[in-house]
Design an enzyme around this catalytic site. Structure first.
Site, mmCIF file in Angstrom:
data_model
loop_
_atom_site.group_PDB
_atom_site.id
_atom_site.type_symbol
_atom_site.label_atom_id
_atom_site.label_comp_id
_atom_site.label_asym_id
_atom_site.label_seq_id
_atom_site.Cartn_x
_atom_site.Cartn_y
_atom_site.Cartn_z
ATOM 1 N N SER A 160 0.837 -1.202 0.000
ATOM 2 C CA SER A 160 0.000 0.000 0.000
ATOM 3 C C SER A 160 0.872 1.251 0.000
ATOM 4 O O SER A 160 2.100 1.169 0.031
ATOM 5 C CB SER A 160 -0.918 0.011 1.238
ATOM 6 O OG SER A 160 -0.147 0.240 2.407
ATOM 7 N N LYS A 197 5.402 0.752 9.710
ATOM 8 C CA LYS A 197 5.228 2.171 10.029
ATOM 9 C C LYS A 197 6.545 2.704 10.576
ATOM 10 O O LYS A 197 7.524 1.989 10.735
ATOM 11 C CB LYS A 197 4.117 2.376 11.065
ATOM 12 C CG LYS A 197 2.766 1.780 10.705
ATOM 13 C CD LYS A 197 2.106 2.464 9.528
ATOM 14 C CE LYS A 197 0.776 1.796 9.169
ATOM 15 N NZ LYS A 197 0.202 2.343 7.923
#
Length: 306
Positions: free
Chosen positions: A89, A146
């Site tokens: 993504s 992240k």
């Protein structure tokens, strides 16, 4: 999915390892004895073809014996050194793009067993600014990637698309630091988009690492959906001991700690350290080839991850 692959890899390694040991210390010597007995009965050496036939292990023994060293090497490499991941993504744009294939260093944060993931060797802990892969706390079978924003004991505020960090302060410290805003320097606008709006690119100057982020100024803050922590405001997060606060670099297109809380230390998989391959996937439904076939290689993206 990764955890199931790890379990299957351990099971296959164990089975082939048992067969390899059985063949090395029992079955192979038995075949040698059988050859010696045949030579004794024939009163001399047998032909090379017959001898090879007697010494040849059946396929259900020979195949595991041949693949065990390879499988064992892959298990050790993947479990304790480096593991490959694909970025699915755009939540970490511009640092990582959809189609990037990365290597994750699995020993920087300590060695864990590949199944239960219990740490058995302490090596180090994440630093603020590290890009980390971890098991999603709400569904640990899914891997997320992240950037570490808050360390245990830190206070973090994300307000009006600006980030403020107050490092952890010990009771023995003579003077505790105050909140410090992470400075952002404009790079450009329009290089990236979310399909509808142009995104603005900034360079964020973290306390010990500089990296680029993307912000969509057309999107209002979604503070009402932020993780609610007792005793703090909706846009303020106090990182518990043994946990980390993470955010995506694509700030307005990332399901991160702002919305679901903190990453337990035991959920950490490792630090993303390099892009080893990067593909473009720009095919449409009208193309002859399927969409999973790459349209090009982005050689300029290969290298270390900042």
């Amino acid at each position: 999915m990764a955890v199931y692959f790890s379990i299957m890899l351990v099971i296959i390694t164990a089975i082939t390892g048992v067969i390899w040991l059985a063949d090395k210390f029992y079955l192979a010597p038995q075949r040698q004895l059988k050859l010696a007995s045949a030579e004794e009965k024939c009163d001399g050496e047998l032909s090379e073809e017959i001898a090879d036939k007697i010494l040849e292990a059946p396929f259900f023994i020979d195949t595991p014996v041949q693949i065990f060293p390879v499988i064992a090497f892959v298990l050790v490499l993947r479990s304790f050194l480096y593991e490959p991941f694909q970025i699915p993504s755009g939540s970490m744009m511009p640092t990582l793009l959809d189609g990037d294939f990365i290597l994750v260093n699995k020993f920087n944060y300590g060695l864990r067993d590949p199944v239960a993931r219990n740490k058995f060797v302490e090596i180090g802990l994440p630093e603020r600014g590290d890009v980390v892969v971890f098991k999603y706390p709400l569904e640990p079978t899914i891997d997320y990637i992240k950037r570490v924003i808050g360390l245990p004991g830190d206070r973090v505020i994300y307000r009006n698309k600006s980030l403020y960090i107050k490092p952890a302060c010990l009771a023995t410290d003579a003077q505790c630091p105050e909140f410090e805003q992470v400075e952002m320097t404009l790079v450009n606008k329009g290089e990236y988009s979310d399909g509808q709006s142009e995104l603005t690119r900034y360079t964020a100057d973290m306390p010990n690492k500089t990296h680029d982020i993307l912000i969509n100024h057309d999107v209002m803050p979604r503070t009402q959906h932020y993780f609610k922590q007792s005793g703090s405001q909706r846009d303020e997060f106090v990182v518990p001991e043994g946990h980390y606060f993470v955010m995506g670099d694509n700030r307005d297109n990332s399901l991160d700690g702002r919305f679901w809380g903190f990453v337990p230390e035991e959920n950490l998989v490792g630090e993303a350290v390099a892009i080893w391959m990067s593909f473009d996937f720009e095919r449409t439904n009208n193309d002859v080839l399927p969409q999973w076939v790459p349209t090009g290689v982005r050689f300029d993206r290969l290298g270390s991850i900042e």
